[in-house]
Write an enzyme that holds these catalytic residues in place. Sequence first.
Site, mmCIF file in Angstrom:
data_model
loop_
_atom_site.group_PDB
_atom_site.id
_atom_site.type_symbol
_atom_site.label_atom_id
_atom_site.label_comp_id
_atom_site.label_asym_id
_atom_site.label_seq_id
_atom_site.Cartn_x
_atom_site.Cartn_y
_atom_site.Cartn_z
ATOM 1 N N ILE A 66 14.794 52.093 -1.026
ATOM 2 C CA ILE A 66 14.905 51.258 0.179
ATOM 3 C C ILE A 66 14.048 49.997 0.065
ATOM 4 O O ILE A 66 13.752 49.345 1.061
ATOM 5 C CB ILE A 66 14.558 52.035 1.471
ATOM 6 N N THR A 126 11.235 50.207 -2.049
ATOM 7 C CA THR A 126 9.909 50.737 -2.337
ATOM 8 C C THR A 126 9.517 50.630 -3.808
ATOM 9 O O THR A 126 8.346 50.746 -4.134
ATOM 10 C CB THR A 126 9.874 52.218 -1.927
ATOM 11 N N ALA A 163 9.177 59.758 -4.849
ATOM 12 C CA ALA A 163 8.560 59.585 -6.173
ATOM 13 C C ALA A 163 8.223 60.943 -6.778
ATOM 14 O O ALA A 163 8.457 61.191 -7.967
ATOM 15 C CB ALA A 163 7.315 58.708 -6.070
ATOM 16 N N GLU A 198 3.986 56.159 3.175
ATOM 17 C CA GLU A 198 3.589 56.207 4.583
ATOM 18 C C GLU A 198 2.085 56.136 4.821
ATOM 19 O O GLU A 198 1.640 55.646 5.850
ATOM 20 C CB GLU A 198 4.179 57.479 5.210
HETATM 21 MO MO1 MOS Z 1 10.451 58.062 6.437
HETATM 22 S S1 MOS Z 1 9.886 57.737 8.387
HETATM 23 O O1 MOS Z 1 10.674 59.740 6.327
HETATM 24 O O2 MOS Z 1 11.765 57.105 6.056
#
Ligand code: MOS
Length: 711
Positions: free
Chosen positions: A478, A480, A522, A678
């Site tokens: 996404i 990342t 990952a 996160e």
């Molecule tokens: Mo995350 S909030 O599990 O994309």
Amino acid sequence: MSGKESFADTAAIGRPENRVDGRPKVTGAATYAAEYDISDLLHGHVVCSAIARGRIKSIDASQALALSGVVAVFTHNNKPRTTLLGIKHKDTAAPPGQPLRPLHDATIHHSEQPVALVVAETVQIASEAAALLRIEYEVHGHTTDFVTGLPTAQVPSSRRILIPKTPKPRGNADKAFEAAEFKVDAEYHTGAVFHLPMELFATTVRWDGDGRITVFDKTQGSQNVQLYIRNVFGFSLRKIRVVNAYVGGAFGSGLRPQVSVFMAVLAAKALQRSVRVELSRAQMFHIGHRPETHQYVKLGADRTGRLQSLSHKAIGATSQHEEHQETVVHWSSTLYQCDNVNLEYELVRLDIESPTDMRAPGGATGSFAIESAMDELAHESGIDPVQLRLVNYTDRAVDANREFTSKALRACYTQAAERFGWSARNSQPRATRVDSELVGFGMASAVWDARMAPAPTRARATMFPDGSVEIASSTTDIGTGTYTILAQIAAETLNIPMSRLRVKLGDSGFPLAQVEGASWTAASTGSAVQRACEKLREKLSRSKRPLTKPLSVMGTVIPNFLEARKFAGYTHAAVFAEVRIDEQLGVIRVTRVVSAVAAGRILNPKTAGSQIKGGIVMGIGQALHEHAVVDHRFGRVMNANFADYHISCNADIQDIDVIFVDERDDKVSPIGVKGVGEIGTIGVAAAIANAVFNATGRRVRQLPITLDLLL
Ligand code: MOS
């Protein structure tokens, strides 16, 4: 891709490689869901409810249909057949309850609920026709105000999958609180925060004939969307291909299939045509959000600062039809040693759309309360905030009664404090000034789950006769850096340069992967790629002759559930912030942030560092800028646009410094990775609020901290 053919290039893991998808992204060669060039494409415009609760009395589409170029208008009155079973609308990331079924019936559950789809030859005609729909409503009373709804809070009736049970009380928190030397008893509030990734939600359905569809979708899980389409529309799985090769940010908003999928597939199937549906920026404010919370924290400590009592209760918002749940309170007792603990979690049902996961769901809000309260306790007791955390440090996951797989949080505190220059902090609030600004230092701890996807994750490695290698998995990048780290893992495992690797992701036809989320990609897909490459390496070493045709092997990993009963995996961080506040105007600038993160093995310090920086930027937005203004008379968000809903922009972001502390972990995942998606955002809002207190002496217990609260 970088790298020349030399062995110096092959120890790829741990190197700050540039993104392998950087060039296609900056040159526009990377194709996003709404960008696929498809002939004979129709365009759908979603029309949303103007009321927050009630019924649609009538929808008159005659004017819209009379417009040249309009092909169809779908409403609940003429919706083509979809599954009759409500449960079939559930996807793998759904919470308990009944997911919203678009165009199901005349009932309006929340403001901006999709009520119609206008399909036309062009985007412009579709949107013009949408404005011509005449919709009459029967308006019912609604409750959208979370604060007035607080007395109706209740324990969730059933638990959401992957959300651990709220731990049972330990000891006697109330009694210990009464006896404590130092006490904090405070309430905290966090506002709703919206999902505003750069890429709008969009779905392009290509009608391939013979009942086959290719669905280009913005999603964090191609196979999740594939299953949803099968369940709702009755296609067979092998006739649905979902592609999400590039995703322009998602942060959790793409975990569940969004309304664009439903609408585009509905129209494509009914019309047997290719159809694209792209949401507008305003509609992005109604696809799910980080829910509002109200939290109560009571801390009691002895003379030395040791916690004697810890109570943390959180109330979160959810919709009437689903119980969206997050892990909000557990972090308190995971971070700190205390024998008398009481944790509670409840939900208030409102006439709003279901909230959704958003980067560190629950952690980003829970940490604001507990880490603000710890700062208050530090101030009360006169103990340095870092010292207070060290006094209450725990080397064991007490609630889970397990050892940590690893925990280098102590090193996070030390290294971040050192880099930040914490020793120069004046513990006296309002004591430090530079020119017309008050200066404040604040810090917070952070903890988040480190886990693998709780189901098999697979990756395929294929060696071609020319020596090149292709890695394929259905998992999603996404933004990342997943493409890049997987290439690094393969390069190192096979001992070949990055330049000989191709990584293919984001296609439901590729090997099994769970939704990209929960910071597990990952660890999960990375371990699967490593396993596949190890198997490929062994096969190649056994064969004597050079390859004449491609050689493919599959790597599969599942979490070690036996280990998981003995060990608890968490990432940790310590985040320090400096604020400068104009004394007259209350304008807050976050001039410096230092975050030290312990996340096991760091595959690529550049992409991982960007994850942490991005998380910090989001945390600054949560702390200072992002503010939904709801007019509860109408139950509507009044600032659903980028002019009025503020997010952090370049001028708001100054120095951000990320440290990865050394942490070896051979238990958390086969590849030793914990995940960094996160952890970076957790604790940031608290560190800023604590810095604001240090600068001004004003304790703000609500987010966002707008300047009016400081005047
Ligand atoms: Mo995350 S909030 O599990 O994309």
